[in-house]
Structures are given as structure tokens and as C-alpha cells.
Design an enzyme around this catalytic site. Structure first.
Site, PDB file in Angstrom:
ATOM      1  CG  ASN A 190      -0.598   4.510   3.655  1.00 55.33           C
ATOM      2  OD1 ASN A 190      -1.466   5.133   4.264  1.00 55.33           O
ATOM      3  ND2 ASN A 190      -0.866   3.428   2.951  1.00 55.33           N
ATOM      4  CE  LYS A 208      -3.074   5.022   0.718  1.00 58.95           C
ATOM      5  NZ  LYS A 208      -4.513   4.882   0.435  1.00 58.95           N
ATOM      6  CG  ASP A 262      -2.138   0.948   1.006  1.00 60.76           C
ATOM      7  OD1 ASP A 262      -2.401   1.347  -0.148  1.00 60.76           O
ATOM      8  OD2 ASP A 262      -2.803   1.288   1.995  1.00 60.76           O
TER       9      ASP A 262
END
Length: 244
Positions: free
Chosen positions: A130, A127, A125
Site C-alpha cells: 500500500n 503494508k 492497513d
């Protein structure tokens, strides 16, 4: 630890399953980010995040769990409080970063990914939202809900997950994929830090997916040949050739 030990000060974020609170410990006066979640919530993402956090991640560039406890109705994750906003905020503010700044964050993120992979955890995940910055300006990876545990470096996965702009082509195409997807993700974030947008961004999702799968990587002038080489090797569609 129990709820009465903490004074909740304000909401500092919102996740898929509730709010993230800034809280102050009544005894040690430390500040923490607190994620209360329904204890009967059987979402696989919540359970994965719980399992990863409870491994006691010991890395300077990964968000660490300080405490966890449970009441009748709620499961509490008490995390480090990181007060420097996320990379998405800073990219929105600055547009893009000078190359030394982008290199600094990319190096820290790369060591965090390497550490997760050494524990057989694939992040999945990557990105800017984050990646948080701490008070010293260091990058910290957070939100482990899409992680996959127990994956060797030659292991494969098949779940379609992630954020559209940062998906590796092998995930988009519905193929089985390996931990190498994390290095593609690092490439997309590094590209965005240098150029201001993800590498194959389009307002049309269908067009963006087509470009991620097939378009030639365009590297505009303004960054060094070393940075362009690194981006080319991270954003390599052939998994066996991709830098990792």
C-alpha cells in the site's frame, strides 16, 4: 468528467472489487489511475474509500483523488498515476534497504499517518503493497478501504481487520484498540525495510500470531542504535507506552 474523456491504456492493478486502469485524458493529456466500481456496490470498504477520497486529502505522501464521476452502472475514482511501483516490489527486488533509504520512506509515511490522524482517520492497513513510489522517489500511501473515520486520538475501535503480518497485538487479541495501531504498522514496515521480513514473520500463521502477541523482539546487528531504539518504541505492545 465522463468515460469518453479518458483513453484506457492498460490494467495496472487489481483490487478487491475490480481492476485499476492506466488512462490518458484526451484533453489535458495527463495520465491517471482509474478505479471503476459498480455503483450499486454497497460494500462498506468501497463507501469508506469513497468518503476518505472525497475529503480532498491534501498531502504530498497520500494518494489524492483528481476527479470522480458516476454513470448508470459505474462509480469512477480518477486518481494520481504513480509510476514507481510499490515497496513490496522494491523489497522483493532488493531484499532490504540501506538505513538512509528506509529512514526516508518511514519519515514520509509517518507524516502521512499524522495528517490522517489530524483528520480523525485511522488507516489500519499499513503494508508495503500500500506504499507506492512516485517519479521523484517519494512514498505515497494508497488504498483507504480499511480506514475508520471519526476517531479521536483517545477513541477506540473493535473491528478485526488488516493484513496478518502487520497486525498490532491488540487487534489480534480481540481487544478494543486506538489509533496507535497505525504506529505499530509503521514499525513493522520499517523493520521489513531494514531486515527484509516483518518482525514476527512465520510460515505458520498460528505461530506468527503467537509471536506477535508474546515473542521478544529480536533486532539483529547491522542497523544503528537509533534505528533499533525507534523499532523498539514503535513495536511496543503496551499502547500507552508506544511511540506515536
Amino acid at each position: 468528467m465522463k468515460p469518453i474523456d479518458l483513453d484506457n491504456l492498460k490494467v495496472i492493478g487489481k483490487g478487491n472489487f475490480g481492476k485499476v486502469l492506466l488512462a490518458k485524458h484526451r484533453t489535458n493529456e495527463g495520465y491517471y489511475a482509474v478505479k471503476p466500481l459498480p455503483s450499486d456496490l454497497q460494500s462498506s470498504n468501497v463507501m469508506v474509500e469513497r468518503n476518505v477520497l472525497l475529503k480532498g486529502l491534501q498531502h504530498p505522501f497520500l494518494m489524492g483523488l483528481q476527479f470522480s464521476f458516476q454513470t448508470t452502472h459505474l462509480l469512477y475514482f480518477v486518481l494520481e498515476y504513480v509510476n514507481g511501483e510499490d515497496l513490496f516490489y522494491h523489497l522483493q527486488t532488493d531484499g532490504s534497504f540501506p538505513e538512509p533509504r528506509a529512514a526516508f520512506y518511514a519519515a514520509e509515511i509517518a507524516t502521512a499517518l499524522g495528517y490522517l490522524h489530524s483528520l480523525h482517520i485511522v488507516y489500519r492497513d499499513m503494508k508495503p503493497e500500500n506504499i507506492l513510489l512516485d517519479r521523484g522517489g517519494h512514498a505515497m500511501l494508497t488504498d483507504f478501504g480499511l480506514c475508520k473515520e471519526g476517531v479521536d486520538m483517545d477513541g477506540t475501535m473493535h473491528t478485526f481487520c488488516g493484513t496478518p503480518e502487520y497486525l498490532a497485538p491488540e487487534i489480534l487479541q480481540g481487544n478494543t484498540y486506538s489509533p496507535m495501531v497505525d504506529w505499530w504498522g509503521l514499525g513493522t514496515v520499517l523493520f521489513e525495510m531494514l531486515y527484509g521480513l516483518p518482525p514476527f514473520y512465520s510460515c505458520s500463521r498460528a505461530e506468527m500470531f503467537e509471536q506477535i502477541s508474546n515473542a521478544h523482539l529480536k533486532l539483529a546487528a547491522g542497523v544503528s542504535s537509533a534505528a533499533q531504539s525507534l523499532l523498539t518504541e514503535l513495536l511496543e505492545r503496551g499502547c500507552s507506552k508506544r511511540l506515536g
